[in-house]
Design a protein around this motif. Structure first.
Motif, short mmCIF file in Angstrom:
data_model
loop_
_atom_site.label_atom_id
_atom_site.label_comp_id
_atom_site.label_asym_id
_atom_site.label_seq_id
_atom_site.Cartn_x
_atom_site.Cartn_y
_atom_site.Cartn_z
N SER A 7 78.82 28.69 65.09
CA SER A 7 80.84 29.37 65.83
C SER A 7 81.79 28.20 64.62
CB SER A 7 80.56 28.08 66.73
OG SER A 7 79.21 28.68 67.75
N ALA A 8 80.76 27.08 64.67
CA ALA A 8 82.05 26.41 63.07
C ALA A 8 81.90 27.29 62.34
CB ALA A 8 81.71 25.32 63.27
N LEU A 9 81.62 27.75 61.16
CA LEU A 9 81.92 29.08 59.84
C LEU A 9 82.27 30.35 60.56
CD1 LEU A 9 78.39 29.20 59.23
CD2 LEU A 9 79.89 28.00 57.98
N ALA A 10 82.92 30.56 61.91
CA ALA A 10 83.71 31.61 61.89
C ALA A 10 84.95 30.86 62.23
CB ALA A 10 82.91 32.64 63.45
N GLU A 11 84.88 29.67 62.70
CA GLU A 11 86.00 29.15 63.07
C GLU A 11 86.72 29.15 62.15
OE1 GLU A 11 88.44 25.87 65.68
OE2 GLU A 11 86.45 26.76 66.57
N ILE A 13 86.57 30.17 58.65
CA ILE A 13 86.30 31.41 58.00
C ILE A 13 87.30 32.87 58.57
CG2 ILE A 13 85.36 30.15 55.72
CD1 ILE A 13 83.38 32.37 55.96
N GLY A 14 86.66 32.56 59.80
CA GLY A 14 87.06 33.89 60.27
C GLY A 14 85.46 34.80 60.93
N ASP A 15 86.22 35.39 62.42
CA ASP A 15 85.01 35.61 63.30
C ASP A 15 84.03 36.86 62.44
OD1 ASP A 15 83.59 35.68 65.19
OD2 ASP A 15 85.49 36.46 66.41
N ARG A 16 85.19 37.85 61.38
CA ARG A 16 84.85 39.05 60.78
C ARG A 16 83.71 39.26 59.41
NH1 ARG A 16 89.74 38.46 60.26
NH2 ARG A 16 90.91 39.13 58.05
N HIS A 17 84.12 37.48 59.13
CA HIS A 17 83.43 37.20 57.93
C HIS A 17 82.34 36.70 57.73
CE1 HIS A 17 87.03 38.73 56.57
NE2 HIS A 17 87.78 37.65 57.13
N VAL A 18 81.01 36.35 59.02
CA VAL A 18 80.31 36.21 59.42
C VAL A 18 79.16 36.78 59.27
CG1 VAL A 18 79.23 33.57 60.51
CG2 VAL A 18 81.70 33.41 59.82
N GLN A 19 78.50 37.37 59.29
CA GLN A 19 77.83 38.46 60.16
C GLN A 19 76.44 37.50 60.46
OE1 GLN A 19 75.97 41.24 57.21
NE2 GLN A 19 77.85 41.65 56.26
N THR A 20 75.57 37.58 61.23
CA THR A 20 74.40 37.49 62.69
C THR A 20 73.41 38.50 62.17
OG1 THR A 20 75.47 37.19 64.72
CG2 THR A 20 75.79 34.70 61.98
N ARG A 45 81.39 35.65 54.50
CA ARG A 45 81.79 36.31 53.00
C ARG A 45 83.40 35.74 52.72
NH1 ARG A 45 82.67 41.41 54.14
NH2 ARG A 45 82.58 41.78 52.22
N PRO A 46 83.49 34.01 52.27
CA PRO A 46 84.57 33.60 52.44
C PRO A 46 85.71 34.31 51.33
CG PRO A 46 82.69 32.67 51.23
CD PRO A 46 82.16 33.37 51.71
N GLY A 47 86.89 33.46 51.35
CA GLY A 47 87.86 34.73 50.50
C GLY A 47 87.90 33.45 49.66
N SER A 48 88.41 32.45 49.91
CA SER A 48 88.86 31.71 48.88
C SER A 48 87.92 30.07 48.50
CB SER A 48 89.76 31.44 49.45
OG SER A 48 89.60 30.23 50.62
N SER A 53 84.71 25.96 50.41
CA SER A 53 84.24 24.25 50.18
C SER A 53 84.08 23.64 52.05
CB SER A 53 86.15 23.98 50.29
OG SER A 53 85.82 22.26 51.05
N ALA A 54 85.16 24.34 53.12
CA ALA A 54 84.90 24.41 54.55
C ALA A 54 83.15 25.10 54.51
CB ALA A 54 85.53 25.44 55.69
N VAL A 55 82.90 25.66 54.49
CA VAL A 55 80.98 26.70 54.46
C VAL A 55 80.41 24.93 53.49
CG1 VAL A 55 78.97 28.26 53.84
CG2 VAL A 55 81.49 28.56 54.39
N MET A 56 80.87 24.37 52.78
CA MET A 56 79.75 23.39 52.13
C MET A 56 80.04 22.27 53.34
SD MET A 56 77.90 24.96 50.21
CE MET A 56 76.86 23.76 50.40
N ARG A 57 80.70 22.10 54.47
CA ARG A 57 81.39 20.91 54.53
C ARG A 57 80.26 20.91 55.97
NH1 ARG A 57 86.19 20.91 53.43
NH2 ARG A 57 86.93 22.39 55.41
N ILE A 58 80.27 22.64 56.20
CA ILE A 58 79.65 22.87 57.32
C ILE A 58 78.16 22.75 57.20
CG2 ILE A 58 79.29 24.55 59.01
CD1 ILE A 58 81.95 25.19 59.54
N ALA A 59 77.76 23.58 55.79
CA ALA A 59 76.69 23.17 55.99
C ALA A 59 75.36 22.04 55.61
CB ALA A 59 76.31 23.92 54.42
N THR A 60 76.30 21.00 55.05
CA THR A 60 75.59 19.36 55.16
C THR A 60 76.04 19.17 56.57
OG1 THR A 60 77.19 19.50 52.54
CG2 THR A 60 76.78 17.62 54.62
N ALA A 61 76.75 18.98 56.84
CA ALA A 61 76.70 18.81 57.76
C ALA A 61 75.41 19.16 59.72
CB ALA A 61 77.83 19.05 59.00
#
Ligand code: LAC
Ligand code: ZN
Length: 473
Positions: A7-11, A13-20, A45-48, A53-61
């Motif tokens: 959920s945090a990742l989707a929020e 970088i956008g829903d459509r850029h997260v596949q599960t 699939r980040p765009g920037s 950076s947001a993905v890595m913050r969430i992965a670390t958390a």
């Protein structure tokens, strides 16, 4: 219940850029070899850079492993996803931010394919010196994080030499922005060189500033036959001297590979007879259309007079040049037709090449007298490829062949990977190349930059302090 990390990742970088789950495309579950299949938690699939950076913050958390994927041409399982980890695909990050013709630099996002960048530079009159067979799929981030070498390293060096500036995202999401355009920068630690070649284990490369060269006006290509490897040294040195440092490629082929390619493509005209002990494809690039071709011909003529070269053909057109390169580049299909084989990309000092080949062949033949052994390589760089078929393809056979090759490499104080990297496949054999103090230093760096071990964990270095190498029977 949705996984909170997803959920945090989707929020972010956008829903459509997260596949599960079942939506994860098959390509993200496996790697080039296609034999292993993982079940990642998700693909993002980040765009920037900010997205990364947001993905890595969430992965670390959430303590979730992250495997960055570029063009997935890695041969050593370096891009293989961790089970229930995040696959960080940079395939949306292909933008060229800046082409500075005064500074002769190009700044690009890491997901851009190498060929796309080469073509953009060429349009502006510049050369990206890095070149390799998988140019169409391999990405800038991939070639940087594996410090790719390829076909022109003998003149312009490996990827490391072309990266003037780097932007990377660290494990905790920190953006380290070092996008500089100058060659000289001694203001503190040159940390980019830690990232280059670290295979995504120390940070995520998000953008790079590459050094360009003016597009050469001439390309001269020849296919030569040699009497013995001993002549390679004099030939390489004499040609480079006579051409004023213009030799860009020096690709060796032992006859088994040349014959294999000829047999697979019977409709192609053989540039030289099959009867010679060694072949080399040599290329030079220069800036003098009126003088360079004649100089190249004269340099080869001198080599023929002094018997360093016994026979040669020089490409007279771009078409003939492509035909000659095809004998070097179209080796994949003929090899695959021989059945599964084990491939190596070792490095040794130039003077150690003949002995390393001899030892390797002897050691493989001790276990497998009928082994099919192909040898070729970027000889000017001390980079040899062995492709070895032994009639069986299983873990035990792979181990026997690995030990034969790596033993020969260790005897020469060489490298078990000159260009393809360590990944997962060669991780536990690192000690054939690296001494204990070096391995301890690598562990220190990994712990400092990735304290939770979430960046491509399990790749490159075994973090178990008690591990000093596999038990060898
Ligand atoms: C080559 C790749 C396999 O040189 O490194 O063909
Ligand atoms: Zn290679």
């Amino acid at each position: 219940m949705t996984n909170p990390a997803i959920s945090a990742l989707a929020e972010a970088i956008g829903d459509r850029h997260v596949q599960t789950g079942d939506d994860i495309e098959p390509r993200f579950r496996t790697d080039l070899r296609g034999t292993l299949h993982a079940a990642p938690l998700c693909v993002v699939r980040p765009g920037s850079t900010e997205d990364v950076s947001a993905v890595m913050r969430i992965a670390t958390a959430h303590h979730i492993p992250v495997t960055t994927q570029g063009g997935r041409t890695n041969t050593v399982r370096g891009a293989m996803s961790a089970e229930t980890g995040i696959v960080l695909s940079l395939d949306r990050m292909t933008r060229i931010d800046d082409l500075d013709i005064k500074s002769m630099t190009l700044t690009v996002q890491a997901g851009a394919p190498l060929q796309m960048v080469q073509e953009a530079a060429a349009e502006a009159g510049f050369l990206v010196p890095l070149d390799l067979g998988s140019r169409g799929s391999a990405t800038i981030g991939g070639v940087i994080s594996t410090n790719a070498g390829g076909l022109r390293a003998v003149r312009w060096g490996v990827a490391r030499e072309m990266v003037l500036g780097l932007e990377a995202v660290l494990a905790d999401g920190t953006v380290a922005d070092g996008l500089k355009k100058m060659l000289k920068d001694n203001a503190g630690y040159d940390w980019k060189h830690l990232m280059i070649g670290s295979e995504g284990t120390l940070g995520v490369v998000t953008r790079a500033t590459l050094r360009l060269r003016p597009m050469p006006a001439t390309t001269m290509t020849a296919f030569c036959a040699l009497q013995s490897f001993d002549d390679v040294y004099d030939l390489l040195r004499d040609l480079d001297r006579d051409m004023g440092g213009q030799i860009t490629s020096f690709e060796l082929m032992w006859p088994e590979l040349y014959h294999l390619v000829l047999d697979h493509y019977p409709e192609r005209t053989a540039p030289l007879p099959r009867t010679f002990p060694l072949y080399v494809l040599v290329e030079a690039m220069g800036g003098d259309p009126a003088g360079d071709p004649a100089r190249f011909e004269a340099a080869l003529g001198t080599a023929i007079e002094s018997k360093l070269v016994i026979d040669a053909v020089i490409a007279q057109s771009e078409r003939e040049r492509a035909d000659l390169w095809a004998f070097r580049e179209d080796i994949g299909l003929p090899m695959r037709a021989k059945g599964p084989m084990y491939a190596f990309d070792v490095g040794v000092g130039l003077s150690d090449i003949p002995e390393t080949v001899r030892r390797t062949v002897a050691a493989v033949r001790t276990d497998y007298p009928d082994a099919f052994i192909l040898t070729y390589g970027h000889a000017g760089d001390g980079n040899l490829h062995f492709v070895i078929g032994v009639g069986e393809y299983n873990d035990a056979a792979e181990r026997r062949v690995d030990l034969a090759v790596f033993g020969a490499v260790k005897a020469a104080r060489g490298s078990i990977s000159a260009e393809h990297g360590i990944g997962l496949a060669k991780r536990d054999d690192l000690h054939f190349s690296r001494r204990p103090g070096e391995i301890a230093l690598m562990r220190t760096l990994k712990r400092a930059l990735d304290p939770d071990n979430i960046l491509n964990p399990g790749k490159v270095i075994n973090m178990d302090e008690t591990f000093t190498g596999p038990v060898v029977a």
